[in-house]
Design a protein around this motif. Sequence first.
Motif, PDB file in Angstrom:
ATOM      1  N   ASP A 100       3.605   5.506 -14.527  1.00 14.98           N
ATOM      2  CA  ASP A 100       2.807   4.315 -14.784  1.00 14.98           C
ATOM      3  C   ASP A 100       2.882   3.416 -13.558  1.00 14.98           C
ATOM      4  N   VAL A 101       2.015   3.699 -12.575  1.00 15.56           N
ATOM      5  CA  VAL A 101       2.056   2.999 -11.298  1.00 15.56           C
ATOM      6  C   VAL A 101       0.627   2.719 -10.830  1.00 15.56           C
ATOM      7  N   GLU A 102       0.440   1.587 -10.178  1.00 18.07           N
ATOM      8  CA  GLU A 102      -0.875   1.245  -9.645  1.00 18.07           C
ATOM      9  C   GLU A 102      -1.174   2.112  -8.427  1.00 18.07           C
ATOM     10  N   GLU A 103      -2.469   2.331  -8.173  1.00 16.10           N
ATOM     11  CA  GLU A 103      -2.876   3.197  -7.057  1.00 16.10           C
ATOM     12  C   GLU A 103      -2.352   2.712  -5.714  1.00 16.10           C
ATOM     13  N   ALA A 104      -2.381   1.405  -5.487  1.00 18.27           N
ATOM     14  CA  ALA A 104      -1.922   0.875  -4.195  1.00 18.27           C
ATOM     15  C   ALA A 104      -0.435   1.156  -3.989  1.00 18.27           C
ATOM     16  N   THR A 105       0.350   1.007  -5.038  1.00 16.07           N
ATOM     17  CA  THR A 105       1.785   1.286  -4.959  1.00 16.07           C
ATOM     18  C   THR A 105       2.018   2.776  -4.755  1.00 16.07           C
ATOM     19  N   ALA A 106       1.283   3.605  -5.503  1.00 17.07           N
ATOM     20  CA  ALA A 106       1.416   5.059  -5.371  1.00 17.07           C
ATOM     21  C   ALA A 106       1.038   5.513  -3.968  1.00 17.07           C
ATOM     22  N   LEU A 107       0.001   4.909  -3.402  1.00 14.03           N
ATOM     23  CA  LEU A 107      -0.417   5.279  -2.050  1.00 14.03           C
ATOM     24  C   LEU A 107       0.649   4.900  -1.025  1.00 14.03           C
ATOM     25  N   ALA A 108       1.192   3.700  -1.141  1.00 10.91           N
ATOM     26  CA  ALA A 108       2.242   3.261  -0.213  1.00 10.91           C
ATOM     27  C   ALA A 108       3.476   4.148  -0.321  1.00 10.91           C
ATOM     28  N   ASP A 109       3.882   4.462  -1.548  1.00 10.70           N
ATOM     29  CA  ASP A 109       5.042   5.331  -1.757  1.00 10.70           C
ATOM     30  C   ASP A 109       4.780   6.734  -1.222  1.00 10.70           C
ATOM     31  N   SER A 110       3.577   7.242  -1.454  1.00 10.81           N
ATOM     32  CA  SER A 110       3.214   8.575  -0.970  1.00 10.81           C
ATOM     33  C   SER A 110       3.247   8.638   0.546  1.00 10.81           C
ATOM     34  N   GLN A 111       2.757   7.598   1.188  1.00  9.86           N
ATOM     35  CA  GLN A 111       2.763   7.567   2.652  1.00  9.86           C
ATOM     36  C   GLN A 111       4.191   7.530   3.193  1.00  9.86           C
TER      37      GLN A 111
END
Length: 88
Positions: A64-75
Motif C-alpha cells: 500500500d504505497v503511492e506511485e511517487a514513493t514506489a518510484l523513488a524506492d525503486s530507483q
Amino acid sequence: MRIKKGFVLRDVCGEKIVVAEGKENIDFTKIINMNESAAFLWEKVKDTDFDVDTLKLLLCDEYDVEEATALADSQTILNQWVEAGIVE
C-alpha cells in the motif's frame, strides 16, 4: 536491465542476502543484504528484463504505497544493484 548470471538470493539466519555462486563469491563486496521489499523485487524480476517502472509497478501491486514513493524506492534499489554490479 537484468540480474547478472551467478547471483542468487539466499536466506542466511533470517536475513535475505544476494551472493555470487562459484568463483565470483571470493569477492565479498558483492554480498548484499536486502530488506523485505528489495528481496520481493529480486524474486519477481529474476530471469526477466526489467526497468525502474517495472519495479515501481511491482511495489504498488504488493504494498500500500503511492506511485511517487514506489518510484523513488525503486530507483534507490536499482541504483544500489547497479553500484554493486549485480545487474546488467
